[in-house]
Design a protein around this motif. Sequence first.
Motif, PDB file in Angstrom:
ATOM      1  N   ARG A 125      -5.625 -18.163  16.805  1.00  0.00           N
ATOM      2  CA  ARG A 125      -4.168 -18.282  16.960  1.00  0.00           C
ATOM      3  C   ARG A 125      -3.775 -19.620  17.574  1.00  0.00           C
ATOM      4  O   ARG A 125      -2.855 -20.293  17.110  1.00  0.00           O
ATOM      5  N   SER A 126      -4.473 -20.011  18.617  1.00  0.00           N
ATOM      6  CA  SER A 126      -4.171 -21.264  19.310  1.00  0.00           C
ATOM      7  C   SER A 126      -4.404 -22.470  18.405  1.00  0.00           C
ATOM      8  O   SER A 126      -3.558 -23.374  18.311  1.00  0.00           O
ATOM      9  N   ASP A 127      -5.542 -22.484  17.734  1.00  0.00           N
ATOM     10  CA  ASP A 127      -5.857 -23.624  16.872  1.00  0.00           C
ATOM     11  C   ASP A 127      -4.984 -23.644  15.623  1.00  0.00           C
ATOM     12  O   ASP A 127      -4.633 -24.718  15.124  1.00  0.00           O
ATOM     13  N   ALA A 128      -4.600 -22.480  15.120  1.00  0.00           N
ATOM     14  CA  ALA A 128      -3.685 -22.424  13.974  1.00  0.00           C
ATOM     15  C   ALA A 128      -2.311 -22.962  14.376  1.00  0.00           C
ATOM     16  O   ALA A 128      -1.651 -23.658  13.586  1.00  0.00           O
ATOM     17  N   ALA A 129      -1.879 -22.677  15.595  1.00  0.00           N
ATOM     18  CA  ALA A 129      -0.595 -23.214  16.079  1.00  0.00           C
ATOM     19  C   ALA A 129      -0.677 -24.736  16.204  1.00  0.00           C
ATOM     20  O   ALA A 129       0.262 -25.450  15.828  1.00  0.00           O
ATOM     21  N   ALA A 130      -1.812 -25.238  16.706  1.00  0.00           N
ATOM     22  CA  ALA A 130      -1.993 -26.691  16.803  1.00  0.00           C
ATOM     23  C   ALA A 130      -2.004 -27.325  15.409  1.00  0.00           C
ATOM     24  O   ALA A 130      -1.428 -28.397  15.197  1.00  0.00           O
ATOM     25  N   ALA A 131      -2.625 -26.644  14.459  1.00  0.00           N
ATOM     26  CA  ALA A 131      -2.649 -27.145  13.087  1.00  0.00           C
ATOM     27  C   ALA A 131      -1.245 -27.157  12.486  1.00  0.00           C
ATOM     28  O   ALA A 131      -0.876 -28.090  11.770  1.00  0.00           O
ATOM     29  N   ALA A 132      -0.472 -26.136  12.789  1.00  0.00           N
ATOM     30  CA  ALA A 132       0.914 -26.086  12.281  1.00  0.00           C
ATOM     31  C   ALA A 132       1.728 -27.251  12.839  1.00  0.00           C
ATOM     32  O   ALA A 132       2.493 -27.891  12.113  1.00  0.00           O
ATOM     33  N   ASP A 133       1.562 -27.533  14.120  1.00  0.00           N
ATOM     34  CA  ASP A 133       2.262 -28.669  14.730  1.00  0.00           C
ATOM     35  C   ASP A 133       1.827 -29.991  14.089  1.00  0.00           C
ATOM     36  O   ASP A 133       2.655 -30.849  13.786  1.00  0.00           O
ATOM     37  N   ALA A 134       0.515 -30.134  13.878  1.00  0.00           N
ATOM     38  CA  ALA A 134       0.006 -31.363  13.260  1.00  0.00           C
ATOM     39  C   ALA A 134       0.485 -31.472  11.816  1.00  0.00           C
ATOM     40  O   ALA A 134       0.834 -32.563  11.353  1.00  0.00           O
ATOM     41  N   GLY A 135       0.542 -30.348  11.116  1.00  0.00           N
ATOM     42  CA  GLY A 135       1.054 -30.353   9.745  1.00  0.00           C
ATOM     43  C   GLY A 135       2.505 -30.782   9.702  1.00  0.00           C
ATOM     44  O   GLY A 135       2.916 -31.527   8.809  1.00  0.00           O
ATOM     45  N   ALA A 136       3.282 -30.327  10.660  1.00  0.00           N
ATOM     46  CA  ALA A 136       4.687 -30.738  10.735  1.00  0.00           C
ATOM     47  C   ALA A 136       4.790 -32.244  10.973  1.00  0.00           C
ATOM     48  O   ALA A 136       5.655 -32.914  10.391  1.00  0.00           O
ATOM     49  N   ALA A 137       3.901 -32.779  11.806  1.00  0.00           N
ATOM     50  CA  ALA A 137       3.901 -34.224  12.064  1.00  0.00           C
ATOM     51  C   ALA A 137       3.541 -35.002  10.803  1.00  0.00           C
ATOM     52  O   ALA A 137       4.149 -36.036  10.500  1.00  0.00           O
ATOM     53  N   VAL A 138       2.563 -34.502  10.043  1.00  0.00           N
ATOM     54  CA  VAL A 138       2.202 -35.157   8.782  1.00  0.00           C
ATOM     55  C   VAL A 138       3.394 -35.132   7.827  1.00  0.00           C
ATOM     56  O   VAL A 138       3.750 -36.153   7.231  1.00  0.00           O
ATOM     57  N   ASN A 139       4.025 -33.972   7.701  1.00  0.00           N
ATOM     58  CA  ASN A 139       5.185 -33.853   6.808  1.00  0.00           C
ATOM     59  C   ASN A 139       6.303 -34.813   7.206  1.00  0.00           C
ATOM     60  O   ASN A 139       6.933 -35.435   6.346  1.00  0.00           O
ATOM     61  N   GLN A 140       6.530 -34.919   8.506  1.00  0.00           N
ATOM     62  CA  GLN A 140       7.580 -35.806   9.002  1.00  0.00           C
ATOM     63  C   GLN A 140       7.260 -37.264   8.657  1.00  0.00           C
ATOM     64  O   GLN A 140       8.122 -38.009   8.201  1.00  0.00           O
ATOM     65  N   LYS A 141       6.017 -37.662   8.863  1.00  0.00           N
ATOM     66  CA  LYS A 141       5.630 -39.048   8.555  1.00  0.00           C
ATOM     67  C   LYS A 141       5.682 -39.326   7.050  1.00  0.00           C
ATOM     68  O   LYS A 141       6.069 -40.412   6.634  1.00  0.00           O
ATOM     69  N   LEU A 142       5.330 -38.338   6.255  1.00  0.00           N
ATOM     70  CA  LEU A 142       5.418 -38.512   4.808  1.00  0.00           C
ATOM     71  C   LEU A 142       6.867 -38.631   4.355  1.00  0.00           C
ATOM     72  O   LEU A 142       7.180 -39.404   3.447  1.00  0.00           O
ATOM     73  N   ALA A 143       7.749 -37.873   4.980  1.00  0.00           N
ATOM     74  CA  ALA A 143       9.165 -37.944   4.636  1.00  0.00           C
ATOM     75  C   ALA A 143       9.731 -39.314   4.985  1.00  0.00           C
ATOM     76  O   ALA A 143      10.515 -39.892   4.220  1.00  0.00           O
TER      77      ALA A 143
END
Length: 147
Positions: A125-143
């Motif tokens: 759960r903890s690492d999946a939440a960290a991955a979700a945050d990192a995924g959001a950061a990737v999406n933001q940078k791609l946008a």
Amino acid sequence: MASAATILCLIAVAACGNDATAQFKAGYAAARVPVNRTLLEVAKAVRRTPGRTAAQITRRLGVLSARFGTDLAPLLALRPPARVATAFTTLTRSMRRVEVDLRETYAALRVGNFPMAQLALESVRSDAAAAADAGAAVNQKLARAHR
């Protein structure tokens, strides 16, 4: 004054950069679909559902754990453009930790070590939440890359 050849060269380089970013973005989006689907199935599998035995949950988690590793491979094979490299590295490291956590959860369940399985599941759960945050950061940078 810049020559026409220099200007054309700069335009070509800029276009290649945009193509590389667009290609990464497409590959990234495609690679995330199976990973996200499997994570949702893991969450569903570990919810307390009446009528499911520990053996059924263990078998299901074993299948999902193996599938997650397979699903993760295309994501790990991507090479991000420089502007998203740091966020992407954070994402892939988090996803690899999720993979390890899932395997540990399954291994603990297989031998009936439920306290260890619970700890490993908390790590999922903890690492999946960290991955979700990192995924959001990737999406933001791609946008931002396409503005």
